[in-house]
Design a protein around this motif. Sequence first.
Motif, PDB file in Angstrom:
ATOM      1  N   ALA A  49       0.831  -1.207   0.000  1.00  0.00           N
ATOM      2  CA  ALA A  49       0.000   0.000   0.000  1.00  0.00           C
ATOM      3  C   ALA A  49       0.863   1.253   0.000  1.00  0.00           C
ATOM      4  CB  ALA A  49      -0.933  -0.006   1.209  1.00  0.00           C
ATOM      5  N   ASP A  50       1.969   1.232   0.756  1.00  0.00           N
ATOM      6  CA  ASP A  50       2.880   2.379   0.774  1.00  0.00           C
ATOM      7  C   ASP A  50       3.495   2.600  -0.616  1.00  0.00           C
ATOM      8  OD1 ASP A  50       2.411   2.802   3.462  1.00  0.00           O
ATOM      9  OD2 ASP A  50       4.194   1.712   4.129  1.00  0.00           O
ATOM     10  N   LEU A  51       3.947   1.519  -1.233  1.00  0.00           N
ATOM     11  CA  LEU A  51       4.548   1.619  -2.563  1.00  0.00           C
ATOM     12  C   LEU A  51       3.525   2.113  -3.587  1.00  0.00           C
ATOM     13  CD1 LEU A  51       6.643  -1.690  -2.608  1.00  0.00           C
ATOM     14  CD2 LEU A  51       7.535   0.642  -2.471  1.00  0.00           C
ATOM     15  N   LEU A  52       2.290   1.626  -3.447  1.00  0.00           N
ATOM     16  CA  LEU A  52       1.225   2.019  -4.367  1.00  0.00           C
ATOM     17  C   LEU A  52       0.935   3.505  -4.249  1.00  0.00           C
ATOM     18  CD1 LEU A  52      -0.845   0.808  -6.400  1.00  0.00           C
ATOM     19  CD2 LEU A  52      -2.411   0.544  -4.480  1.00  0.00           C
ATOM     20  N   ALA A  53       0.899   4.016  -3.008  1.00  0.00           N
ATOM     21  CA  ALA A  53       0.626   5.433  -2.787  1.00  0.00           C
ATOM     22  C   ALA A  53       1.745   6.301  -3.351  1.00  0.00           C
ATOM     23  CB  ALA A  53       0.453   5.697  -1.295  1.00  0.00           C
ATOM     24  N   GLU A  54       2.972   5.808  -3.278  1.00  0.00           N
ATOM     25  CA  GLU A  54       4.126   6.595  -3.713  1.00  0.00           C
ATOM     26  C   GLU A  54       4.316   6.596  -5.230  1.00  0.00           C
ATOM     27  OE1 GLU A  54       7.431   4.944  -1.638  1.00  0.00           O
ATOM     28  OE2 GLU A  54       6.592   5.373   0.345  1.00  0.00           O
ATOM     29  N   GLY A  55       4.095   5.446  -5.859  1.00  0.00           N
ATOM     30  CA  GLY A  55       4.439   5.364  -7.274  1.00  0.00           C
ATOM     31  C   GLY A  55       3.438   4.672  -8.165  1.00  0.00           C
ATOM     32  N   GLY A  56       2.239   4.398  -7.652  1.00  0.00           N
ATOM     33  CA  GLY A  56       1.246   3.704  -8.464  1.00  0.00           C
ATOM     34  C   GLY A  56       1.549   2.227  -8.599  1.00  0.00           C
ATOM     35  N   THR A  57       0.776   1.542  -9.408  1.00  0.00           N
ATOM     36  CA  THR A  57       0.918   0.093  -9.526  1.00  0.00           C
ATOM     37  C   THR A  57       2.273  -0.309 -10.097  1.00  0.00           C
ATOM     38  OG1 THR A  57      -0.183   0.192 -11.696  1.00  0.00           O
ATOM     39  CG2 THR A  57      -1.566  -0.282  -9.775  1.00  0.00           C
ATOM     40  N   GLU A  58       2.900   0.576 -10.875  1.00  0.00           N
ATOM     41  CA  GLU A  58       4.204   0.247 -11.452  1.00  0.00           C
ATOM     42  C   GLU A  58       5.276   0.094 -10.385  1.00  0.00           C
ATOM     43  OE1 GLU A  58       2.413   2.906 -12.203  1.00  0.00           O
ATOM     44  OE2 GLU A  58       1.593   2.439 -14.178  1.00  0.00           O
ATOM     45  N   ALA A  59       5.061   0.688  -9.206  1.00  0.00           N
ATOM     46  CA  ALA A  59       6.072   0.644  -8.150  1.00  0.00           C
ATOM     47  C   ALA A  59       6.071  -0.674  -7.384  1.00  0.00           C
ATOM     48  CB  ALA A  59       5.845   1.800  -7.167  1.00  0.00           C
ATOM     49  N   ILE A  60       5.062  -1.495  -7.623  1.00  0.00           N
ATOM     50  CA  ILE A  60       4.950  -2.748  -6.874  1.00  0.00           C
ATOM     51  C   ILE A  60       5.611  -3.893  -7.633  1.00  0.00           C
ATOM     52  CG2 ILE A  60       3.349  -4.462  -5.942  1.00  0.00           C
ATOM     53  CD1 ILE A  60       1.418  -2.274  -5.333  1.00  0.00           C
ATOM     54  N   ASN A  61       6.628  -4.486  -7.006  1.00  0.00           N
ATOM     55  CA  ASN A  61       7.232  -5.720  -7.499  1.00  0.00           C
ATOM     56  C   ASN A  61       7.831  -6.431  -6.298  1.00  0.00           C
ATOM     57  OD1 ASN A  61      10.205  -4.998  -7.246  1.00  0.00           O
ATOM     58  ND2 ASN A  61       9.508  -3.355  -8.621  1.00  0.00           N
ATOM     59  N   THR A  62       8.110  -7.701  -6.453  1.00  0.00           N
ATOM     60  CA  THR A  62       8.544  -8.498  -5.295  1.00  0.00           C
ATOM     61  C   THR A  62       9.859  -7.999  -4.713  1.00  0.00           C
ATOM     62  OG1 THR A  62       9.510 -10.085  -6.853  1.00  0.00           O
ATOM     63  CG2 THR A  62       7.310 -10.578  -5.988  1.00  0.00           C
ATOM     64  N   ASN A  63      10.769  -7.547  -5.563  1.00  0.00           N
ATOM     65  CA  ASN A  63      12.058  -7.056  -5.056  1.00  0.00           C
ATOM     66  C   ASN A  63      11.873  -5.814  -4.190  1.00  0.00           C
ATOM     67  OD1 ASN A  63      13.705  -9.011  -6.253  1.00  0.00           O
ATOM     68  ND2 ASN A  63      13.738  -7.914  -8.199  1.00  0.00           N
ATOM     69  N   ALA A  64      11.085  -4.861  -4.689  1.00  0.00           N
ATOM     70  CA  ALA A  64      10.848  -3.632  -3.936  1.00  0.00           C
ATOM     71  C   ALA A  64      10.096  -3.925  -2.643  1.00  0.00           C
ATOM     72  CB  ALA A  64      10.056  -2.641  -4.791  1.00  0.00           C
ATOM     73  N   LEU A  65       9.143  -4.835  -2.714  1.00  0.00           N
ATOM     74  CA  LEU A  65       8.373  -5.220  -1.525  1.00  0.00           C
ATOM     75  C   LEU A  65       9.275  -5.818  -0.454  1.00  0.00           C
ATOM     76  CD1 LEU A  65       4.987  -6.845  -2.652  1.00  0.00           C
ATOM     77  CD2 LEU A  65       5.303  -5.121  -0.883  1.00  0.00           C
ATOM     78  N   ALA A  66      10.073  -6.794  -0.865  1.00  0.00           N
ATOM     79  CA  ALA A  66      10.946  -7.482   0.079  1.00  0.00           C
ATOM     80  C   ALA A  66      11.937  -6.508   0.709  1.00  0.00           C
ATOM     81  CB  ALA A  66      11.679  -8.622  -0.623  1.00  0.00           C
ATOM     82  N   ASP A  67      12.487  -5.617  -0.122  1.00  0.00           N
ATOM     83  CA  ASP A  67      13.470  -4.649   0.378  1.00  0.00           C
ATOM     84  C   ASP A  67      12.841  -3.690   1.372  1.00  0.00           C
ATOM     85  OD1 ASP A  67      16.161  -3.412   0.204  1.00  0.00           O
ATOM     86  OD2 ASP A  67      15.022  -1.709  -0.580  1.00  0.00           O
ATOM     87  N   ARG A  68      11.667  -3.146   1.032  1.00  0.00           N
ATOM     88  CA  ARG A  68      11.014  -2.181   1.919  1.00  0.00           C
ATOM     89  C   ARG A  68      10.537  -2.832   3.216  1.00  0.00           C
ATOM     90  NH1 ARG A  68       7.880   2.633   1.405  1.00  0.00           N
ATOM     91  NH2 ARG A  68       9.214   3.101  -0.378  1.00  0.00           N
ATOM     92  N   ALA A  69      10.035  -4.058   3.128  1.00  0.00           N
ATOM     93  CA  ALA A  69       9.515  -4.739   4.320  1.00  0.00           C
ATOM     94  C   ALA A  69      10.604  -5.443   5.117  1.00  0.00           C
ATOM     95  CB  ALA A  69       8.454  -5.756   3.901  1.00  0.00           C
ATOM     96  N   ASN A  70      11.822  -5.450   4.558  1.00  0.00           N
ATOM     97  CA  ASN A  70      12.955  -6.105   5.206  1.00  0.00           C
ATOM     98  C   ASN A  70      12.706  -7.603   5.423  1.00  0.00           C
ATOM     99  OD1 ASN A  70      15.570  -6.102   6.275  1.00  0.00           O
ATOM    100  ND2 ASN A  70      14.835  -5.769   8.369  1.00  0.00           N
ATOM    101  N   ILE A  71      12.180  -8.245   4.377  1.00  0.00           N
ATOM    102  CA  ILE A  71      11.960  -9.685   4.398  1.00  0.00           C
ATOM    103  C   ILE A  71      12.520 -10.266   3.094  1.00  0.00           C
ATOM    104  CG2 ILE A  71       9.886  -9.569   5.847  1.00  0.00           C
ATOM    105  CD1 ILE A  71       8.206  -9.792   3.337  1.00  0.00           C
TER     106      ILE A  71
END
Length: 236
Positions: A49-71
Amino acid sequence: MSKNSHSQSPGNKQVKSSVLKEDNLQKSRRKPSGDRGRQRRDLILDTAADLLAEGGTEAINTNALADRANISIGSVYQYFSNKESILTALGERYMQQLSRNTVAALQQDVSGLDFAAMVDRVIDPMIAFERQHPAFRHLNAGQEGEGILAEGAKRVDQEILATIYDLLLRVCPHLHPTQGWQIARVTKALYKGMSYLIQQEKEIQNAGGDINDMIADMKRMMVTYLEDRLGQLTVG
């Protein structure tokens, strides 16, 4: 029947194999069990949801998710098979929250209030909720989330309409059903207009507009409309 009629082409076998692999992949997705599993899944969705708010659907990918969530990326794939499944889960969660919030706002006690105070009491929490969830503007705006939220949005719209109708009956118990549904639809349309403005908030601000003034204008339209349609019916 010839022997060849039972044989499959390599292409068909490849398609079948791909379908089976995808089915197995879907079945292997872990369902959140216990507090830890639910917390991990919620963390992934909150981060998305944070990534979506910042950059739209294009900002969501597994690498960015894992990095931001620290998992690990593997942790993301344990719960979601791809980007679309993440957006679907986000949309479903948002629709549930929107439905609960909107219905609760519309079910408030408005007895003894004039129309201006009634609109403030009912509409303000609905508007505040939408402004607190900027991520879902991207889904509601008909981008990648159009198909994802379409069915859920339709259900919530029907629920909002029915709850507005019930509110009108509480204000005017003798309101004719046909007139009541018509007023409910116009009232809902005015609310959806405010919702649309919220979706355009950044663009409005960038153009020098004042979103709060615009919402206030639409609330005044709603008050004027309700006074015109129901004012005489609520006297006495």
